[in-house]
Design an enzyme around this catalytic site. Sequence first.
Site, PDB file in Angstrom:
ATOM      1  N   CYS A  84      -0.188  56.247 -15.734  1.00  5.61           N
ATOM      2  CA  CYS A  84      -1.265  56.084 -14.748  1.00  5.61           C
ATOM      3  C   CYS A  84      -0.689  55.589 -13.425  1.00  5.61           C
ATOM      4  CB  CYS A  84      -2.303  55.083 -15.269  1.00  5.61           C
ATOM      5  SG  CYS A  84      -3.681  54.809 -14.133  1.00  5.61           S
ATOM      6  N   CYS A 140      -3.360  47.601 -11.392  1.00  2.00           N
ATOM      7  CA  CYS A 140      -4.588  47.404 -12.163  1.00  2.00           C
ATOM      8  C   CYS A 140      -4.318  46.532 -13.378  1.00  2.00           C
ATOM      9  CB  CYS A 140      -5.134  48.764 -12.595  1.00  2.00           C
ATOM     10  SG  CYS A 140      -6.574  48.671 -13.670  1.00  2.00           S
ATOM     11  N   CYS A 183      -4.947  47.853 -18.196  1.00  2.40           N
ATOM     12  CA  CYS A 183      -4.061  48.207 -19.301  1.00  2.40           C
ATOM     13  C   CYS A 183      -2.841  47.296 -19.275  1.00  2.40           C
ATOM     14  CB  CYS A 183      -3.610  49.661 -19.190  1.00  2.40           C
ATOM     15  SG  CYS A 183      -4.949  50.874 -19.318  1.00  2.40           S
ATOM     16  N   CYS A 242      -7.795  57.028 -12.998  1.00  2.00           N
ATOM     17  CA  CYS A 242      -7.638  56.268 -14.239  1.00  2.00           C
ATOM     18  C   CYS A 242      -7.394  57.209 -15.418  1.00  2.00           C
ATOM     19  CB  CYS A 242      -8.894  55.432 -14.488  1.00  2.00           C
ATOM     20  SG  CYS A 242      -8.853  54.493 -16.028  1.00  2.00           S
ATOM     21  N   GLN A 282     -19.056  51.896 -30.117  1.00  4.47           N
ATOM     22  CA  GLN A 282     -17.612  52.064 -30.233  1.00  4.47           C
ATOM     23  C   GLN A 282     -17.083  52.714 -28.963  1.00  4.47           C
ATOM     24  OE1 GLN A 282     -15.843  50.772 -32.588  1.00  4.47           O
ATOM     25  NE2 GLN A 282     -17.518  50.170 -33.952  1.00  4.47           N
ATOM     26  N   PHE A 320     -24.350  43.309 -39.563  1.00 13.75           N
ATOM     27  CA  PHE A 320     -23.999  43.467 -38.148  1.00 13.75           C
ATOM     28  C   PHE A 320     -24.061  44.957 -37.805  1.00 13.75           C
ATOM     29  CE2 PHE A 320     -21.791  39.710 -39.762  1.00 13.75           C
ATOM     30  CZ  PHE A 320     -22.201  38.735 -38.870  1.00 13.75           C
ATOM     31  N   ASP A 336     -19.295  44.527 -40.199  1.00 14.33           N
ATOM     32  CA  ASP A 336     -18.557  44.760 -38.952  1.00 14.33           C
ATOM     33  C   ASP A 336     -18.919  43.664 -37.951  1.00 14.33           C
ATOM     34  OD1 ASP A 336     -17.127  45.782 -36.842  1.00 14.33           O
ATOM     35  OD2 ASP A 336     -18.530  47.411 -36.407  1.00 14.33           O
ATOM     36  N   CYS A 363     -12.508  43.866 -35.265  1.00 20.13           N
ATOM     37  CA  CYS A 363     -11.776  44.055 -34.009  1.00 20.13           C
ATOM     38  C   CYS A 363     -10.842  42.884 -33.739  1.00 20.13           C
ATOM     39  CB  CYS A 363     -12.741  44.254 -32.846  1.00 20.13           C
ATOM     40  SG  CYS A 363     -13.870  42.864 -32.577  1.00 20.13           S
TER      41      CYS A 363
END
Length: 406
Positions: A58, A64, A67, A141, A241, A268, A336, A362
């Site tokens: 990128c 930025c 990332c 991006c 997601q 959840f 989840d 996550c």
Amino acid sequence: MTELTIKRLGHLGDGIADGPVFVPGALPGEQVTGTLAGDHLRDVRIVTPSESRVKPPCPHAKSCGGCQLQYASDRFVAEWKRDVVRQALEMQGISADPGLPITSPPQSRRRATFSVRRTKKGALAGFHMKASDTIIAVPNCQLVHPDLAAALPMVEALGVLAASRKGELSVLLTLSDTGLDVSVTGGKPLDVDLHQSLAALAREYDLARIAWDGEVALQRRAPLVRLGTAHVTPPPGAFLQATKAGEAVLVESVKQALTGAKHIADLFAGCGTFALPLAERAAVHAVEGDRDMVVALDHGWRNTEGLKRVTHEARDLFRNPLLADELARFDAVVIDPPRAGALAQVAELAKSSVSRIAHVSCNPATFARDTATLVGAGFDVEWVRVVDQFRWSTHVELVALLRRVR
């Protein structure tokens, strides 16, 4: 000038040298120099680069802060994320061998939050620099879907309409199947004039919906998201997601884990990411703390033919988890939770008679903690899969099958 050798990569993406000293943008094995400021190295120069170092794909990578790992090869990042999961489990005494992550492709993020600030000539929209309030424009991006990148002029137009010169707008864009869903926070109060301006902007850019501080300001058509065979209209700002590809892997993994189950609890549940696909072959009871998301899930189920029964309740599973006796009527569970995990609910699952759990997470650390509780109660970890929806970042998701063996 200080010279250091990077020993490992930390969980936040910084290289770590002895001390420890944190070195942004460095990879294990690299020789670096810079100015030592406390436990951080500033003005970093890579003297001896790692074989895993690559040119960031990128053009905004250096400025930025969106990332963290574009300078590392895909193979390195995949192996590192797998090791993050493995090490989190090992710290809890759990031996597992997850494969390499299944990574979403570039330009596939279907939702992103852009920051917008008024300028003398208009407005500037983009992402923040790392650890900074400065906004960087990101017209090329490589992370977000092209339709989101193409919407940046619209986001800047919102800034001109509704941002103050001192404040900053936050604009969440979600790419639905029927167009862009826009959720704005931090703007001016929504009066008649602003509402008329937003209506004109929605027509110009063909937006599906605009929400203002959590309330729907206008809707030209329902922003629909397909979950299994159902179409759902999520409430403004609701969790989804991050990529369709990542969601597909998680859903198929959960369906595989719970094959043959007849009555499933989805804890959840959100808007039905797992409940609605699972309802194609099993009865599902969906539990979610956000009432608006429960309503969206129910509406999606009622308007889809061929699904088995889906019951639901709005319930705070942190303060009021499903108790072991309530779980007795289910032969399988999918859970989840958010990043904090689900201590109270997992404690009840441990005491229950549930025989199979599809555990989605996550956060490897809280996943490992909660899984250790279940293993101590008689469950075995059959498999763990790592899913990388957040390409080039330090974030990682995973899904596992836990089966009761005693």
